[in-house]
Scaffold this motif. Structure first.
Motif, PDB file in Angstrom:
ATOM      1  N   SER A  19       6.480  11.785  12.461  1.00 25.72           N
ATOM      2  CA  SER A  19       6.667  10.339  12.379  1.00 25.72           C
ATOM      3  C   SER A  19       5.417   9.703  11.801  1.00 25.72           C
ATOM      4  N   ARG A  20       5.619   8.716  10.993  1.00 28.66           N
ATOM      5  CA  ARG A  20       4.508   8.052  10.330  1.00 28.66           C
ATOM      6  C   ARG A  20       4.103   6.804  11.089  1.00 28.66           C
ATOM      7  N   THR A  21       2.826   6.622  11.150  1.00 25.42           N
ATOM      8  CA  THR A  21       2.281   5.397  11.739  1.00 25.42           C
ATOM      9  C   THR A  21       1.876   4.480  10.603  1.00 25.42           C
ATOM     10  N   PRO A  22       1.666   3.201  10.892  1.00 23.43           N
ATOM     11  CA  PRO A  22       1.276   2.293   9.804  1.00 23.43           C
ATOM     12  C   PRO A  22      -0.024   2.706   9.120  1.00 23.43           C
ATOM     13  N   GLY A  23      -0.895   3.419   9.803  1.00 23.92           N
ATOM     14  CA  GLY A  23      -2.158   3.821   9.200  1.00 23.92           C
ATOM     15  C   GLY A  23      -2.122   5.200   8.579  1.00 23.92           C
ATOM     16  N   SER A  24      -0.938   5.779   8.397  1.00 22.90           N
ATOM     17  CA  SER A  24      -0.868   7.141   7.853  1.00 22.90           C
ATOM     18  C   SER A  24      -1.242   7.147   6.371  1.00 22.90           C
ATOM     19  N   ARG A  25      -1.626   8.329   5.891  1.00 27.54           N
ATOM     20  CA  ARG A  25      -2.051   8.470   4.500  1.00 27.54           C
ATOM     21  C   ARG A  25      -0.891   8.928   3.619  1.00 27.54           C
ATOM     22  N   GLY A  26       0.321   8.740   4.054  1.00 28.95           N
ATOM     23  CA  GLY A  26       1.465   9.190   3.285  1.00 28.95           C
ATOM     24  C   GLY A  26       1.559   8.552   1.919  1.00 28.95           C
ATOM     25  N   ASN A  27       1.193   7.281   1.808  1.00 27.74           N
ATOM     26  CA  ASN A  27       1.264   6.597   0.536  1.00 27.74           C
ATOM     27  C   ASN A  27       0.255   7.177  -0.454  1.00 27.74           C
ATOM     28  N   PHE A  28      -0.959   7.475   0.000  1.00 31.03           N
ATOM     29  CA  PHE A  28      -1.962   8.077  -0.881  1.00 31.03           C
ATOM     30  C   PHE A  28      -1.490   9.435  -1.389  1.00 31.03           C
ATOM     31  N   GLU A  29      -0.951  10.243  -0.499  1.00 34.07           N
ATOM     32  CA  GLU A  29      -0.488  11.572  -0.904  1.00 34.07           C
ATOM     33  C   GLU A  29       0.674  11.478  -1.880  1.00 34.07           C
ATOM     34  N   MET A  30       1.525  10.478  -1.716  1.00 34.42           N
ATOM     35  CA  MET A  30       2.633  10.295  -2.644  1.00 34.42           C
ATOM     36  C   MET A  30       2.113   9.894  -4.022  1.00 34.42           C
ATOM     37  N   VAL A  31       1.121   9.012  -4.059  1.00 38.97           N
ATOM     38  CA  VAL A  31       0.533   8.596  -5.333  1.00 38.97           C
ATOM     39  C   VAL A  31      -0.198   9.770  -5.979  1.00 38.97           C
ATOM     40  N   ALA A  32      -0.906  10.573  -5.173  1.00 44.01           N
ATOM     41  CA  ALA A  32      -1.601  11.744  -5.697  1.00 44.01           C
ATOM     42  C   ALA A  32      -0.605  12.754  -6.264  1.00 44.01           C
ATOM     43  N   TRP A  33       0.512  12.942  -5.590  1.00 45.64           N
ATOM     44  CA  TRP A  33       1.556  13.845  -6.066  1.00 45.64           C
ATOM     45  C   TRP A  33       2.126  13.349  -7.392  1.00 45.64           C
ATOM     46  N   LEU A  34       2.413  12.053  -7.460  1.00 51.77           N
ATOM     47  CA  LEU A  34       2.943  11.458  -8.683  1.00 51.77           C
ATOM     48  C   LEU A  34       1.931  11.556  -9.820  1.00 51.77           C
ATOM     49  N   PHE A  35       0.646  11.318  -9.512  1.00 52.80           N
ATOM     50  CA  PHE A  35      -0.405  11.438 -10.525  1.00 52.80           C
ATOM     51  C   PHE A  35      -0.441  12.846 -11.106  1.00 52.80           C
ATOM     52  N   MET A  36      -0.297  13.866 -10.257  1.00 48.72           N
ATOM     53  CA  MET A  36      -0.330  15.237 -10.737  1.00 48.72           C
ATOM     54  C   MET A  36       0.792  15.494 -11.739  1.00 48.72           C
ATOM     55  N   ARG A  37       1.967  14.975 -11.483  1.00 52.47           N
ATOM     56  CA  ARG A  37       3.103  15.198 -12.389  1.00 52.47           C
ATOM     57  C   ARG A  37       2.909  14.453 -13.701  1.00 52.47           C
ATOM     58  N   LEU A  38       2.512  13.189 -13.624  1.00 55.08           N
ATOM     59  CA  LEU A  38       2.331  12.393 -14.837  1.00 55.08           C
ATOM     60  C   LEU A  38       1.151  12.876 -15.665  1.00 55.08           C
ATOM     61  N   SER A  39       0.025  13.138 -15.006  1.00 58.84           N
ATOM     62  CA  SER A  39      -1.148  13.594 -15.748  1.00 58.84           C
ATOM     63  C   SER A  39      -0.904  14.968 -16.357  1.00 58.84           C
ATOM     64  N   GLY A  40      -0.165  15.813 -15.670  1.00 62.13           N
ATOM     65  CA  GLY A  40       0.160  17.125 -16.222  1.00 62.13           C
ATOM     66  C   GLY A  40       0.975  17.012 -17.498  1.00 62.13           C
ATOM     67  N   ALA A  41       1.945  16.124 -17.504  1.00 60.63           N
ATOM     68  CA  ALA A  41       2.770  15.929 -18.708  1.00 60.63           C
ATOM     69  C   ALA A  41       1.935  15.361 -19.857  1.00 60.63           C
ATOM     70  N   ILE A  42       1.068  14.418 -19.559  1.00 60.12           N
ATOM     71  CA  ILE A  42       0.210  13.833 -20.592  1.00 60.12           C
ATOM     72  C   ILE A  42      -0.795  14.867 -21.094  1.00 60.12           C
ATOM     73  N   LEU A  43      -1.337  15.670 -20.176  1.00 55.32           N
ATOM     74  CA  LEU A  43      -2.313  16.685 -20.563  1.00 55.32           C
ATOM     75  C   LEU A  43      -1.717  17.732 -21.501  1.00 55.32           C
ATOM     76  N   VAL A  44      -0.452  18.064 -21.317  1.00 54.67           N
ATOM     77  CA  VAL A  44       0.189  19.026 -22.220  1.00 54.67           C
ATOM     78  C   VAL A  44       0.129  18.509 -23.656  1.00 54.67           C
ATOM     79  N   VAL A  45       0.448  17.239 -23.857  1.00 55.84           N
ATOM     80  CA  VAL A  45       0.407  16.646 -25.195  1.00 55.84           C
ATOM     81  C   VAL A  45      -1.029  16.597 -25.708  1.00 55.84           C
TER      82      VAL A  45
END
Length: 155
Positions: A19-45
Motif C-alpha cells: 500500500s502506498r502512503t502519500p509520502g511514497s516514492r512511487g511517482n519518482f520511480e515511475m518517472v525514472a522508469w519512463l525516462f529509461m524507456r524514452l531516453s533509450g529510444a532517443i539514444l538509439v537514434v
C-alpha cells in the motif's frame, strides 16, 4: 469437492506491504522508469547517426583525428548533438546503476555510499564533457606560438 475461487486481480484488495502512503516514492520511480524507456529510444537514434557520420560516411576509423573533430565541432548542430548524446547516455546509465544499487545493496549505509560515488562521478563526467565540447579550440596558441593547421584562420 469444492473448487477454490480466485479473486480478480483488479478487485481492489492490495496487500498491506504494497500500500502506498502519500509520502511514497512511487511517482519518482515511475518517472525514472519512463525516462529509461524514452531516453533509450532517443539514444538509439543518436548513437546510430553518430556512428554513421563518424565511421560510414567518411573515411572510416582512419579518418577520425583531431582535424575531423575540430571540423565537426565547428558546427553548433554537432556540438548540441554530442552534448545531448553525452547527457542522455550518462543519465540513462546512472539511472540504471541506481536501480542495481537499490536492488543489491542490502545495508542503507552501503547504498548511500555507492550512490554518492555514482552521483559524484556522473556530475564530474558530465561537467568535464560539457566543458570539452564548448571550450574546444582547434587552433591553440601555446607559449605565444599559434599552431595553425589548414582549417584554422590565418593569425
Amino acid at each position: 469437492m469444492a473448487t477454490p475461487t480466485i479473486e480478480s486481480p483488479r478487485s481492489g484488495r492490495v496487500s498491506p506491504g504494497y500500500s502506498r502512503t502519500p509520502g511514497s516514492r512511487g511517482n519518482f520511480e515511475m518517472v525514472a522508469w519512463l525516462f529509461m524507456r524514452l531516453s533509450g529510444a532517443i539514444l538509439v537514434v543518436l548513437i546510430f547517426v553518430h556512428l554513421y557520420v563518424n565511421l560510414v560516411a567518411g573515411d572510416g576509423i582512419s579518418g577520425i583525428d583531431f582535424g575531423f573533430v575540430a571540423g565537426k565541432w565547428a558546427d553548433p548542430v554537432w556540438q548540441i548533438w554530442d552534448l545531448t548524446l553525452l547527457w542522455l547516455s550518462m543519465l540513462h546509465g546512472t539511472n540504471g546503476i541506481r536501480v542495481i544499487i537499490n536492488d543489491y545493496a542490502e545495508k542503507n549505509s552501503t547504498r548511500m555510499w555507492l550512490k554518492g560515488v555514482l552521483y559524484t562521478s556522473t556530475v564530474v563526467i558530465v561537467v568535464l564533457g560539457t566543458l570539452v565540447i564548448f571550450t574546444f579550440d582547434p587552433c591553440p596558441v601555446i607559449d605565444g606560438v599559434a599552431h595553425v593547421a589548414d582549417y584554422c584562420p590565418a593569425p
